[in-house]
Design a protein around this motif. Sequence first.
Motif, PDB file in Angstrom:
ATOM      1  N   LEU A  45      49.408  19.582 -29.216  1.00 33.01           N
ATOM      2  CA  LEU A  45      48.192  20.375 -29.423  1.00 33.01           C
ATOM      3  C   LEU A  45      47.454  20.684 -28.124  1.00 33.01           C
ATOM      4  CD1 LEU A  45      46.833  18.711 -32.682  1.00 33.01           C
ATOM      5  CD2 LEU A  45      47.979  20.910 -32.446  1.00 33.01           C
ATOM      6  N   GLY A  46      47.856  20.047 -27.049  1.00 32.70           N
ATOM      7  CA  GLY A  46      47.304  20.411 -25.748  1.00 32.70           C
ATOM      8  C   GLY A  46      46.109  19.619 -25.275  1.00 32.70           C
ATOM      9  N   GLY A  47      45.792  18.507 -25.907  1.00 30.55           N
ATOM     10  CA  GLY A  47      44.653  17.722 -25.451  1.00 30.55           C
ATOM     11  C   GLY A  47      44.394  16.523 -26.338  1.00 30.55           C
ATOM     12  N   ALA A  48      43.476  15.670 -25.887  1.00 30.34           N
ATOM     13  CA  ALA A  48      43.140  14.458 -26.633  1.00 30.34           C
ATOM     14  C   ALA A  48      42.380  14.814 -27.906  1.00 30.34           C
ATOM     15  CB  ALA A  48      42.313  13.518 -25.767  1.00 30.34           C
ATOM     16  N   LEU A  49      42.703  14.100 -28.980  1.00 31.46           N
ATOM     17  CA  LEU A  49      42.038  14.313 -30.260  1.00 31.46           C
ATOM     18  C   LEU A  49      40.974  13.261 -30.530  1.00 31.46           C
ATOM     19  CD1 LEU A  49      45.127  15.181 -32.487  1.00 31.46           C
ATOM     20  CD2 LEU A  49      43.578  16.758 -31.325  1.00 31.46           C
ATOM     21  N   PHE A  50      41.104  12.097 -29.900  1.00 31.19           N
ATOM     22  CA  PHE A  50      40.155  11.016 -30.131  1.00 31.19           C
ATOM     23  C   PHE A  50      39.787  10.340 -28.802  1.00 31.19           C
ATOM     24  CE2 PHE A  50      42.464  11.379 -34.110  1.00 31.19           C
ATOM     25  CZ  PHE A  50      41.445  11.359 -35.049  1.00 31.19           C
ATOM     26  N   ILE A  51      38.547   9.901 -28.714  1.00 27.54           N
ATOM     27  CA  ILE A  51      38.104   9.021 -27.636  1.00 27.54           C
ATOM     28  C   ILE A  51      38.201   7.600 -28.171  1.00 27.54           C
ATOM     29  CG2 ILE A  51      36.177   8.343 -26.167  1.00 27.54           C
ATOM     30  CD1 ILE A  51      35.141  11.223 -26.453  1.00 27.54           C
ATOM     31  N   ALA A  55      34.573   0.434 -29.570  1.00 28.50           N
ATOM     32  CA  ALA A  55      33.896   0.769 -30.825  1.00 28.50           C
ATOM     33  C   ALA A  55      34.830   1.417 -31.843  1.00 28.50           C
ATOM     34  CB  ALA A  55      32.711   1.693 -30.545  1.00 28.50           C
ATOM     35  N   GLY A  56      36.007   1.835 -31.408  1.00 25.06           N
ATOM     36  CA  GLY A  56      36.955   2.464 -32.312  1.00 25.06           C
ATOM     37  C   GLY A  56      37.462   3.788 -31.779  1.00 25.06           C
ATOM     38  N   ALA A  57      37.649   4.779 -32.655  1.00 23.31           N
ATOM     39  CA  ALA A  57      38.170   6.096 -32.279  1.00 23.31           C
ATOM     40  C   ALA A  57      37.239   7.168 -32.827  1.00 23.31           C
ATOM     41  CB  ALA A  57      39.579   6.284 -32.832  1.00 23.31           C
ATOM     42  N   GLN A  58      36.714   7.992 -31.901  1.00 28.30           N
ATOM     43  CA  GLN A  58      35.824   9.087 -32.283  1.00 28.30           C
ATOM     44  C   GLN A  58      36.482  10.409 -31.910  1.00 28.30           C
ATOM     45  OE1 GLN A  58      32.989   8.580 -33.969  1.00 28.30           O
ATOM     46  NE2 GLN A  58      33.469   6.370 -33.895  1.00 28.30           N
ATOM     47  N   PRO A  59      36.452  11.408 -32.797  1.00 24.99           N
ATOM     48  CA  PRO A  59      37.125  12.681 -32.493  1.00 24.99           C
ATOM     49  C   PRO A  59      36.469  13.425 -31.337  1.00 24.99           C
ATOM     50  CG  PRO A  59      35.871  12.858 -34.540  1.00 24.99           C
ATOM     51  CD  PRO A  59      35.852  11.410 -34.150  1.00 24.99           C
ATOM     52  N   THR A  60      37.294  14.015 -30.507  1.00 23.70           N
ATOM     53  CA  THR A  60      36.837  14.918 -29.446  1.00 23.70           C
ATOM     54  C   THR A  60      36.521  16.271 -30.077  1.00 23.70           C
ATOM     55  OG1 THR A  60      39.063  15.738 -29.032  1.00 23.70           O
ATOM     56  CG2 THR A  60      38.376  13.748 -27.813  1.00 23.70           C
ATOM     57  N   PRO A  61      35.946  17.210 -29.305  1.00 23.25           N
ATOM     58  CA  PRO A  61      35.756  18.562 -29.865  1.00 23.25           C
ATOM     59  C   PRO A  61      37.059  19.175 -30.381  1.00 23.25           C
ATOM     60  CG  PRO A  61      34.430  18.301 -27.891  1.00 23.25           C
ATOM     61  CD  PRO A  61      35.273  17.064 -27.997  1.00 23.25           C
ATOM     62  N   LEU A  62      38.165  18.970 -29.648  1.00 20.41           N
ATOM     63  CA  LEU A  62      39.457  19.458 -30.150  1.00 20.41           C
ATOM     64  C   LEU A  62      39.828  18.732 -31.433  1.00 20.41           C
ATOM     65  CD1 LEU A  62      42.057  21.090 -29.893  1.00 20.41           C
ATOM     66  CD2 LEU A  62      42.966  19.291 -28.389  1.00 20.41           C
ATOM     67  N   VAL A  66      40.687  20.350 -35.210  1.00 19.75           N
ATOM     68  CA  VAL A  66      41.888  20.062 -35.996  1.00 19.75           C
ATOM     69  C   VAL A  66      41.521  19.443 -37.342  1.00 19.75           C
ATOM     70  CG1 VAL A  66      44.042  18.747 -36.051  1.00 19.75           C
ATOM     71  CG2 VAL A  66      43.298  19.832 -33.923  1.00 19.75           C
ATOM     72  N   LEU A  67      40.545  18.546 -37.351  1.00 14.22           N
ATOM     73  CA  LEU A  67      40.130  17.918 -38.603  1.00 14.22           C
ATOM     74  C   LEU A  67      39.541  18.936 -39.577  1.00 14.22           C
ATOM     75  CD1 LEU A  67      38.597  14.651 -37.144  1.00 14.22           C
ATOM     76  CD2 LEU A  67      40.458  14.741 -38.835  1.00 14.22           C
ATOM     77  N   ASP A  68      38.762  19.892 -39.045  1.00 11.96           N
ATOM     78  CA  ASP A  68      38.199  20.939 -39.909  1.00 11.96           C
ATOM     79  C   ASP A  68      39.313  21.717 -40.604  1.00 11.96           C
ATOM     80  OD1 ASP A  68      35.586  20.309 -39.422  1.00 11.96           O
ATOM     81  OD2 ASP A  68      35.284  21.825 -37.864  1.00 11.96           O
ATOM     82  N   ARG A  69      40.350  22.061 -39.840  1.00 12.93           N
ATOM     83  CA  ARG A  69      41.465  22.800 -40.442  1.00 12.93           C
ATOM     84  C   ARG A  69      42.236  21.918 -41.424  1.00 12.93           C
ATOM     85  NH1 ARG A  69      42.434  27.279 -37.062  1.00 12.93           N
ATOM     86  NH2 ARG A  69      40.379  27.911 -36.303  1.00 12.93           N
TER      87      ARG A  69
END
Length: 319
Positions: A45-51, A55-62, A66-69
């Motif tokens: 997909l061309g980039g990180a999906l989570f930080i 504290a765990g994993a938080q979605p990046t803007p990318l 992807v989650l919205d779709r």
Amino acid sequence: MDLEVRHLKVIRAIDEAGSLTRAATSLGLAQSALSSQLKRIERALGGALFIRDRAGAQPTPLGELVLDRARVLLPGMRQLQEDAQRFAQSWGDIPRFRIGGTHGPLLGALVDRISAMHPDAPVNTFTSWSVKEICDLVGAGRLDFALIGVCGESPPPAADQLSWQAVGRDPVFIMLSEEHPHAGEGELELGKLAEERWANAPGDGCFGDCFSAACARAGFTPLSVFETDTSSCIHLVQVGRAVGLCRATFPPTPGIVTLPLAGTPLSWRHLIGHHPGSPAAGAAPAAALHARQVHSEAARRNARYAEWLAANGQFGTAS
């Protein structure tokens, strides 16, 4: 690597769990295996999906994109699978098919399609000029499905007894002898045919009245209308005795051209109906799908109609 549905499920699981550790547990995977899979997805997909941090994993803007779709696509894929399963199962419940229809090419093509799918199941047909007669037989359980048409925006017949699904909506075209002076035109004003005699198949709906009203708006009254069977209509047109009225899906015929009328003063809606309490009710979605496929194929066979549809998207096969 191409993105697949299973990859979207992994991304959603990580987001819902809030960490790779908990997501791996819910998916039945080792954390290392899930981490490796996520890295492959992110490369695709061309980039990180989570930080990822303590504290765990938080979605990046990318990741949010992807989650919205995924929130749209995953339920849609699940619905597709459920619909396909119902479709595959529904046909097996009917030992025979009894289909009633008005005269026209769609009925024969639907019978051909069903016969090909179920070569061992009897297929019986009944044709009539009377939509009311066909609907009465479906309501009485003597037919399983009714494949009919109604004029313009007229409501379906027997709507309090039968369930209807749209198959397609067509303009009414005219049939001319290929020797007719207007045969080479792209479309024709109805008023230019004021001195013609007309040929049309009979019926018990409002089409005759709607045709007379369209002629009146164009400034004339038809000299005469020959209501007769389709073969006779075709003959009268071929020899130049009359101008014919036809559905736009009318197949190519030697000696005849079909033309649209300017402004589309007349239209026709194809419907397929069944009784909701009949054994055939479970197969109704599949029957409607096949009827729509038959209509779409008929539209493609008429090159003039296929060209017209490209500029008139409100007509054509129902979705």
